[in-house]
Design a protein around this motif. Structure first.
Motif, PDB file in Angstrom:
ATOM      1  N   TYR A 244       0.815  -1.218   0.000  1.00  0.00           N
ATOM      2  CA  TYR A 244       0.000   0.000   0.000  1.00  0.00           C
ATOM      3  C   TYR A 244       0.849   1.269   0.000  1.00  0.00           C
ATOM      4  CZ  TYR A 244      -4.046  -2.953   0.633  1.00  0.00           C
ATOM      5  OH  TYR A 244      -5.027  -3.895   0.441  1.00  0.00           O
ATOM      6  N   ILE A 245       2.054   1.206   0.536  1.00  0.00           N
ATOM      7  CA  ILE A 245       2.884   2.415   0.513  1.00  0.00           C
ATOM      8  C   ILE A 245       3.285   2.748  -0.917  1.00  0.00           C
ATOM      9  CG2 ILE A 245       5.164   1.355   0.800  1.00  0.00           C
ATOM     10  CD1 ILE A 245       3.864   4.624   2.420  1.00  0.00           C
ATOM     11  N   GLN A 246       3.409   1.743  -1.777  1.00  0.00           N
ATOM     12  CA  GLN A 246       3.705   2.024  -3.185  1.00  0.00           C
ATOM     13  C   GLN A 246       2.586   2.841  -3.822  1.00  0.00           C
ATOM     14  OE1 GLN A 246       5.707  -1.281  -5.623  1.00  0.00           O
ATOM     15  NE2 GLN A 246       4.656  -2.408  -4.004  1.00  0.00           N
ATOM     16  N   LEU A 247       1.352   2.440  -3.564  1.00  0.00           N
ATOM     17  CA  LEU A 247       0.220   3.172  -4.116  1.00  0.00           C
ATOM     18  C   LEU A 247       0.192   4.597  -3.580  1.00  0.00           C
ATOM     19  CD1 LEU A 247      -2.594   0.444  -3.856  1.00  0.00           C
ATOM     20  CD2 LEU A 247      -0.846   0.757  -5.617  1.00  0.00           C
ATOM     21  N   HIS A 248       0.527   4.755  -2.312  1.00  0.00           N
ATOM     22  CA  HIS A 248       0.556   6.083  -1.689  1.00  0.00           C
ATOM     23  C   HIS A 248       1.640   6.958  -2.316  1.00  0.00           C
ATOM     24  CE1 HIS A 248       0.050   9.187   1.290  1.00  0.00           C
ATOM     25  NE2 HIS A 248       1.248   8.993   1.814  1.00  0.00           N
ATOM     26  N   LEU A 249       2.805   6.377  -2.559  1.00  0.00           N
ATOM     27  CA  LEU A 249       3.922   7.155  -3.109  1.00  0.00           C
ATOM     28  C   LEU A 249       3.730   7.480  -4.591  1.00  0.00           C
ATOM     29  CD1 LEU A 249       6.966   5.405  -1.372  1.00  0.00           C
ATOM     30  CD2 LEU A 249       5.968   7.631  -0.832  1.00  0.00           C
ATOM     31  N   MET A 250       2.884   6.734  -5.273  1.00  0.00           N
ATOM     32  CA  MET A 250       2.601   7.044  -6.676  1.00  0.00           C
ATOM     33  C   MET A 250       1.520   8.110  -6.822  1.00  0.00           C
ATOM     34  SD  MET A 250       2.777   3.249  -8.439  1.00  0.00           S
ATOM     35  CE  MET A 250       2.599   3.881 -10.098  1.00  0.00           C
ATOM     36  N   LEU A 306       3.417   8.445   9.592  1.00  0.00           N
ATOM     37  CA  LEU A 306       2.310   9.405   9.607  1.00  0.00           C
ATOM     38  C   LEU A 306       2.784  10.837   9.370  1.00  0.00           C
ATOM     39  CD1 LEU A 306       0.093   8.060  12.538  1.00  0.00           C
ATOM     40  CD2 LEU A 306      -0.452   8.044  10.095  1.00  0.00           C
ATOM     41  N   PHE A 307       4.074  11.111   9.561  1.00  0.00           N
ATOM     42  CA  PHE A 307       4.595  12.452   9.244  1.00  0.00           C
ATOM     43  C   PHE A 307       4.506  12.730   7.739  1.00  0.00           C
ATOM     44  CE2 PHE A 307       6.530  11.822  13.418  1.00  0.00           C
ATOM     45  CZ  PHE A 307       6.312  13.062  14.000  1.00  0.00           C
ATOM     46  N   ASP A 308       4.399  11.663   6.935  1.00  0.00           N
ATOM     47  CA  ASP A 308       4.062  11.738   5.512  1.00  0.00           C
ATOM     48  C   ASP A 308       5.027  12.593   4.692  1.00  0.00           C
ATOM     49  OD1 ASP A 308       2.380  10.555   3.680  1.00  0.00           O
ATOM     50  OD2 ASP A 308       1.080  12.297   3.522  1.00  0.00           O
ATOM     51  N   THR A 309       6.302  12.487   5.001  1.00  0.00           N
ATOM     52  CA  THR A 309       7.353  13.012   4.137  1.00  0.00           C
ATOM     53  C   THR A 309       8.175  11.822   3.659  1.00  0.00           C
ATOM     54  OG1 THR A 309       8.971  13.295   5.920  1.00  0.00           O
ATOM     55  CG2 THR A 309       7.443  15.137   5.500  1.00  0.00           C
ATOM     56  N   LEU A 310       8.881  11.996   2.555  1.00  0.00           N
ATOM     57  CA  LEU A 310       9.698  10.882   2.053  1.00  0.00           C
ATOM     58  C   LEU A 310      10.710  10.429   3.091  1.00  0.00           C
ATOM     59  CD1 LEU A 310      10.387  11.808  -1.686  1.00  0.00           C
ATOM     60  CD2 LEU A 310       9.019   9.914  -0.806  1.00  0.00           C
ATOM     61  N   MET A 360      -4.012 -12.881   4.622  1.00  0.00           N
ATOM     62  CA  MET A 360      -5.149 -12.185   5.227  1.00  0.00           C
ATOM     63  C   MET A 360      -4.914 -10.684   5.344  1.00  0.00           C
ATOM     64  SD  MET A 360      -6.467 -14.835   8.178  1.00  0.00           S
ATOM     65  CE  MET A 360      -4.904 -14.861   9.043  1.00  0.00           C
ATOM     66  N   GLY A 361      -3.642 -10.281   5.395  1.00  0.00           N
ATOM     67  CA  GLY A 361      -3.333  -8.864   5.599  1.00  0.00           C
ATOM     68  C   GLY A 361      -3.775  -7.967   4.464  1.00  0.00           C
ATOM     69  N   GLY A 362      -3.673  -8.455   3.214  1.00  0.00           N
ATOM     70  CA  GLY A 362      -4.092  -7.642   2.078  1.00  0.00           C
ATOM     71  C   GLY A 362      -5.576  -7.305   2.119  1.00  0.00           C
ATOM     72  N   PRO A 363      -6.454  -8.321   2.185  1.00  0.00           N
ATOM     73  CA  PRO A 363      -7.895  -8.027   2.302  1.00  0.00           C
ATOM     74  C   PRO A 363      -8.246  -7.267   3.581  1.00  0.00           C
ATOM     75  CG  PRO A 363      -7.543 -10.296   1.613  1.00  0.00           C
ATOM     76  CD  PRO A 363      -6.196  -9.751   1.987  1.00  0.00           C
ATOM     77  N   TYR A 364      -7.527  -7.533   4.674  1.00  0.00           N
ATOM     78  CA  TYR A 364      -7.805  -6.836   5.939  1.00  0.00           C
ATOM     79  C   TYR A 364      -7.528  -5.339   5.816  1.00  0.00           C
ATOM     80  CZ  TYR A 364      -6.688  -5.002  10.599  1.00  0.00           C
ATOM     81  OH  TYR A 364      -6.602  -4.212  11.721  1.00  0.00           O
ATOM     82  N   LEU A 365      -6.404  -4.969   5.209  1.00  0.00           N
ATOM     83  CA  LEU A 365      -6.033  -3.555   5.118  1.00  0.00           C
ATOM     84  C   LEU A 365      -6.714  -2.823   3.964  1.00  0.00           C
ATOM     85  CD1 LEU A 365      -2.189  -3.711   5.884  1.00  0.00           C
ATOM     86  CD2 LEU A 365      -3.994  -2.856   7.384  1.00  0.00           C
ATOM     87  N   VAL A 371     -10.953   3.739   2.306  1.00  0.00           N
ATOM     88  CA  VAL A 371     -11.690   4.792   3.023  1.00  0.00           C
ATOM     89  C   VAL A 371     -10.778   5.937   3.445  1.00  0.00           C
ATOM     90  CG1 VAL A 371     -13.105   5.310   5.046  1.00  0.00           C
ATOM     91  CG2 VAL A 371     -13.420   3.146   3.818  1.00  0.00           C
ATOM     92  N   TRP A 372      -9.612   5.631   4.013  1.00  0.00           N
ATOM     93  CA  TRP A 372      -8.769   6.678   4.592  1.00  0.00           C
ATOM     94  C   TRP A 372      -7.377   6.786   3.985  1.00  0.00           C
ATOM     95  CZ3 TRP A 372     -11.227   3.437   8.547  1.00  0.00           C
ATOM     96  CH2 TRP A 372     -12.377   4.034   9.076  1.00  0.00           C
ATOM     97  N   GLY A 373      -7.075   6.017   2.952  1.00  0.00           N
ATOM     98  CA  GLY A 373      -5.756   6.104   2.352  1.00  0.00           C
ATOM     99  C   GLY A 373      -4.674   5.557   3.275  1.00  0.00           C
ATOM    100  N   TRP A 374      -3.476   6.137   3.160  1.00  0.00           N
ATOM    101  CA  TRP A 374      -2.349   5.610   3.941  1.00  0.00           C
ATOM    102  C   TRP A 374      -2.592   5.740   5.447  1.00  0.00           C
ATOM    103  CZ3 TRP A 374       1.086   2.170   3.948  1.00  0.00           C
ATOM    104  CH2 TRP A 374       2.081   2.163   4.918  1.00  0.00           C
ATOM    105  N   GLN A 375      -3.230   6.809   5.889  1.00  0.00           N
ATOM    106  CA  GLN A 375      -3.529   6.947   7.318  1.00  0.00           C
ATOM    107  C   GLN A 375      -4.414   5.786   7.793  1.00  0.00           C
ATOM    108  OE1 GLN A 375      -3.723   9.431   5.103  1.00  0.00           O
ATOM    109  NE2 GLN A 375      -1.966  10.654   5.820  1.00  0.00           N
ATOM    110  N   GLY A 376      -5.309   5.321   6.941  1.00  0.00           N
ATOM    111  CA  GLY A 376      -6.132   4.174   7.278  1.00  0.00           C
ATOM    112  C   GLY A 376      -5.321   2.897   7.389  1.00  0.00           C
ATOM    113  N   VAL A 377      -4.336   2.744   6.485  1.00  0.00           N
ATOM    114  CA  VAL A 377      -3.456   1.575   6.558  1.00  0.00           C
ATOM    115  C   VAL A 377      -2.683   1.566   7.877  1.00  0.00           C
ATOM    116  CG1 VAL A 377      -1.443   0.438   5.528  1.00  0.00           C
ATOM    117  CG2 VAL A 377      -3.260   1.336   4.054  1.00  0.00           C
TER     118      VAL A 377
END
Length: 409
Positions: A244-250, A306-310, A360-365, A371-377
């Motif tokens: 999921y971090i890949q999707l967030h960084l793209m 969560l600081f959301d900088t590279l 299970m982690g993929g469907p769970y997250l 709903v909330w993007g990376w903060q949700g993850v």
């Protein structure tokens, strides 16, 4: 033992460690390649990137249960033959992937690959236990786990490079070549196995109920059950965070390219270091302190993102990978030492839990992401890690006989 015989034995042990380490790299390159290829897979098969992340889950799912079957098989026919056969069949399936045109076909192929990918993880530690003395086992296990992380890094970076510069057919042709070369090297390196089939097993085929008694024996051990749960929970969070971090960084505001985003997997190098040093740290500090430090690092690294900088994201994943691989190495060694019989089955149960966690982690997250993007993850990850903290403290509580490393094993 004369000097020549000792040198021959030492050489055989080195070849075994290197051979199984390379075999694990072939396995983990194949397992995690798709995690670095998510953009290419999404474009090639006309699915969303978040949907493509489920490919890792289906592979992990079939891999988890195949671990149990390979453990039974290895107690029948030994360790070396099933490993080599599965590696050559994996090369054939890599070649078949060249002709895949539908996403459903790719899911089926990855499920079949998952069944073959279980061979080396199911048998490696039992193979080491058969061939090496106790003094070499912890070191061999640490090197093997480090090779796992190197294979994971290589697979994801290779996948990212393929996504950036190759089309699907070219990518699968390159993967087939890499797998074939690795398999040929493993065939050359692995020494003759000294595994002796128990007399009770001779002539018994097909598999019978008694073949699965070893699983029941290990599942009856409450300490092993806790270790299995720890590995599954830790991997459930860790491996899927990387998807999921890949999707967030793209996405905005980072907008990293297909290959650039896979550089996050270099954070696994801290895990490689932790795996390599785990034997020394376990011996020096004991299981309790290592586990508590590991879980703390995994939780702190997750929150740091969560600081959301590279810089914060990379620092967070470096810390998380360090903590995770220290947990994994410790669990792996603990299981190998504690199992006095049915060793392959004990390791297979641990890894079954481990890869079921990944599945299970993929469907769970996914709902947290949608709903909330990376903060949700991060929220979903922290909830899972809270359960992990509870299980770890249950294992290392002062009254537990496992409060010092391998004390009662």
């Amino acid at each position: 033992m004369n000097t020549r015989s000792q040198a021959k034995q030492d050489g055989s042990e080195i070849r075994l460690i290197i051979g199984l380490s390379i075999a694990s790299m072939v396995i983990f390159i194949n397992l995690y390649l798709v995690q670095g290829m998510l953009p290419l897979i999404a474009d090639s098969f006309s699915v969303s990137k978040s949907h493509a992340t489920l490919l890792l889950s289906v592979t992990s799912f079939t891999m988890a249960f195949s671990l149990l079957l390979f453990a039974v098989l290895s107690d029948r026919v030994g360790r070396k033959k099933p490993i080599l056969v599965s590696l050559y069949l994996l090369v054939i399936l890599d070649f078949c992937a060249f002709f895949i045109t539908e996403f459903n076909q790719l899911i089926l192929l990855r499920m079949l690959q998952g069944a073959l990918l279980a061979s080396v993880p199911a048998m490696a530690m039992a193979y080491f236990k058969d061939e090496l003395g106790n003094n070499a086992l912890l070191k061999a296990g640490a090197i093997y786990i480090a090779a796992n992380s190197v294979g994971g890094i290589a697979g994801r970076l290779l996948g990212g490079g393929m996504a950036q510069y190759l089309d699907w057919q070219q990518a699968m042709a390159l993967l087939t070549l890499v797998s074939l070369i690795g398999t040929l090297v493993v065939t050359y390196l692995l020494p003759k196995s000294h595994f002796v089939k128990p007399e009770a097993e001779l002539g018994r085929w097909p598999l019978k109920k008694a073949d699965f008694n070893g699983f029941c024996h290990h599942l009856a051990d409450p300490k092993l059950r806790l270790i299995y749960l720890i590995g599954g929970l830790a991997f459930m969070v860790m491996v899927n965070q990387f998807s999921y971090i890949q999707l967030h960084l793209m996405d905005n505001p980072f907008k990293l390219g297909r290959f650039e985003v896979t550089l996050i997997f270099l954070c696994y190098l801290s895990g490689t270091y932790a795996s390599y040093c785990s034997a020394k740290w376990l011996g020096r500090f004991g299981l309790n302190k290592v586990f508590i430090c590991s879980v703390s690092a995994l939780l702190a690294g997750t929150l740091l993102t969560l600081f959301d900088t590279l810089a914060a994201i990379f620092a967070g994943f470096l810390l998380s990978a360090f903590g995770f691989f220290l947990i994994h190495s410790s669990c792996n060694a603990w299981v190998a030492y504690r199992a006095k019989q049915h060793r392959a089955k004990a390791t297979a149960l641990y890894l079954c839990s481990y890869y079921l966690g990944a599945a299970m982690g993929g469907p769970y997250l996914l709902p947290f992401w949608l709903v909330w993007g990376w903060q949700g993850v991060v929220l979903g990850s922290v909830l899972g890690l809270m359960v992990l903290v509870f299980v770890v403290f249950k294992l290392v509580q002062p009254k537990s006989a496992s409060s010092s490393l391998l004390m009662d094993l």
